[in-house]
Design a protein around this motif. Structure first.
Motif, PDB file in Angstrom:
ATOM      1  N   GLY A 192      66.419  69.180 -14.850  1.00  0.00           N
ATOM      2  CA  GLY A 192      67.775  68.686 -14.644  1.00  0.00           C
ATOM      3  C   GLY A 192      67.841  67.642 -13.556  1.00  0.00           C
ATOM      4  N   PHE A 193      68.973  67.563 -12.896  1.00  0.00           N
ATOM      5  CA  PHE A 193      69.182  66.554 -11.873  1.00  0.00           C
ATOM      6  C   PHE A 193      70.076  67.137 -10.776  1.00  0.00           C
ATOM      7  N   ALA A 194      70.033  66.493  -9.616  1.00  0.00           N
ATOM      8  CA  ALA A 194      70.912  66.847  -8.500  1.00  0.00           C
ATOM      9  C   ALA A 194      71.235  65.569  -7.740  1.00  0.00           C
ATOM     10  N   LYS A 203      75.210  55.475   5.870  1.00  0.00           N
ATOM     11  CA  LYS A 203      75.531  56.070   4.571  1.00  0.00           C
ATOM     12  C   LYS A 203      74.357  56.934   4.124  1.00  0.00           C
ATOM     13  N   ILE A 204      74.633  58.207   3.902  1.00  0.00           N
ATOM     14  CA  ILE A 204      73.624  59.141   3.401  1.00  0.00           C
ATOM     15  C   ILE A 204      73.942  59.467   1.949  1.00  0.00           C
ATOM     16  N   GLY A 205      72.917  59.489   1.118  1.00  0.00           N
ATOM     17  CA  GLY A 205      73.112  59.838  -0.285  1.00  0.00           C
ATOM     18  C   GLY A 205      71.845  59.605  -1.076  1.00  0.00           C
ATOM     19  N   PHE A 206      71.539  60.524  -1.985  1.00  0.00           N
ATOM     20  CA  PHE A 206      70.347  60.360  -2.823  1.00  0.00           C
ATOM     21  C   PHE A 206      70.507  61.187  -4.085  1.00  0.00           C
ATOM     22  N   ALA A 207      69.714  60.846  -5.087  1.00  0.00           N
ATOM     23  CA  ALA A 207      69.740  61.555  -6.368  1.00  0.00           C
ATOM     24  C   ALA A 207      68.310  61.894  -6.777  1.00  0.00           C
ATOM     25  N   ASN A 208      68.154  63.031  -7.431  1.00  0.00           N
ATOM     26  CA  ASN A 208      66.836  63.486  -7.854  1.00  0.00           C
ATOM     27  C   ASN A 208      66.877  64.086  -9.243  1.00  0.00           C
ATOM     28  N   GLY A 209      65.831  63.825 -10.034  1.00  0.00           N
ATOM     29  CA  GLY A 209      65.553  64.643 -11.195  1.00  0.00           C
ATOM     30  C   GLY A 209      64.706  65.815 -10.725  1.00  0.00           C
TER      31      GLY A 209
END
Length: 255
Positions: free
Chosen positions: A61-63, A96-102
């Motif tokens: 999935g992803f987050a 700015k903090i932010g990230f995406a992961n599979g």
């Protein structure tokens, strides 16, 4: 007579198929599917899960950590002897903090009837986790002019053990990047594919994202061993080699 033999063969085939299906059901090989929503330190997201066998279930999935902004101060590394320039001792920056992961995770259940599990796998995605920049455009033009005149005695603003120097336009654009492939290990309770229709999972672990790299105006910086405490959260993230994971998952079994 032929019809009788045909019926016997059909009955035998049906029995064999039923026995094989039951064996596969007992082994739990890709015979169920669940979908879940997650929330925790990796952000919010969703996934699907299937059993590989009675003792292993797989999730994919992803987050995504939603981007949020905050302000902090950075300190000047040195006070130059310049009377005709405006060199601020502190500079306000917006971060700015932010990230995406599979993610691809394997939940291992040592005990068949227990929901306790060990999870191993990996998160993967973009390397950038935080960006910081001065709020007022061109604010550090005098600092840039000083550095142009004194290339062997640069001044700038301390971010942990790194020195941020402005570009020719008087701006600082810093970025912290980590490895795009992040192995993960953790422990938890709950089943990725619940035995009942609805299930809940909780887990804690660590994501190994390597030594963060600091970039300023597109150039990778080297460690200056400044030992500064300025930058607060940004400074902490510049040194963090592992990322703690606390995750909650609510899931439902589709079949």
């Amino acid at each position: 007579m032929r019809i009788k033999h045909l019926l016997v063969l059909m009955a035998a085939a049906f029995t064999a198929v039923s026995t094989y299906a039951q064996e596969e059901e007992d082994k739990n090989i890709f015979n169920h599917l669940s979908v879940g929503v997650t929330a925790g330190t990796p952000g919010i997201g969703g996934d699907v899960a299937m059993p590989i066998c009675n003792y292993v279930q797989v999730r994919a999935g992803f987050a995504m950590m939603p981007k949020f902004k905050f302000s902090t101060d950075l300190e000047l590394n040195d006070v130059p002897n310049v009377a005709d320039a405006y060199i601020p001792d502190l500079v306000d920056v917006e971060a700015k903090i932010g990230f995406a992961n599979g993610k691809l995770l394997f939940d291992i259940y040592p005990f068949k009837k227990s929901a306790f599990h060990i999870t191993a796998g990996a998160y993967f995605g973009g390397g950038s986790i935080i960006k910081a920049y001065n709020k007022e455009d061109g604010l550090l033009k005098d600092v840039a002019d000083y550095n142009r005149r004194n290339p062997d005695d640069l001044i700038g603003y301390e971010l942990g053990d790194y020195l941020l120097t402005p570009d020719a336009n008087g701006n600082v654009n810093a970025e912290i990047k980590t490895s795009g492939f992040r192995p993960y290990i953790g422990i938890g309770n709950g089943r990725a594919v619940p035995k009942k229709r609805i299930g809940f999972m909780f887990e804690v672990g660590v994501m190994f994202w390597g030594t963060p790299k600091i970039y300023c105006n597109g150039d990778e910086l080297t460690n200056e061993d400044l030992g500064s405490d300025s930058g607060d959260v940004v400074e902490v993230l510049s040194k963090l080699k592992i990322y703690p994971v606390i995750n909650f998952r609510l899931c439902g079994r589709i079949f």
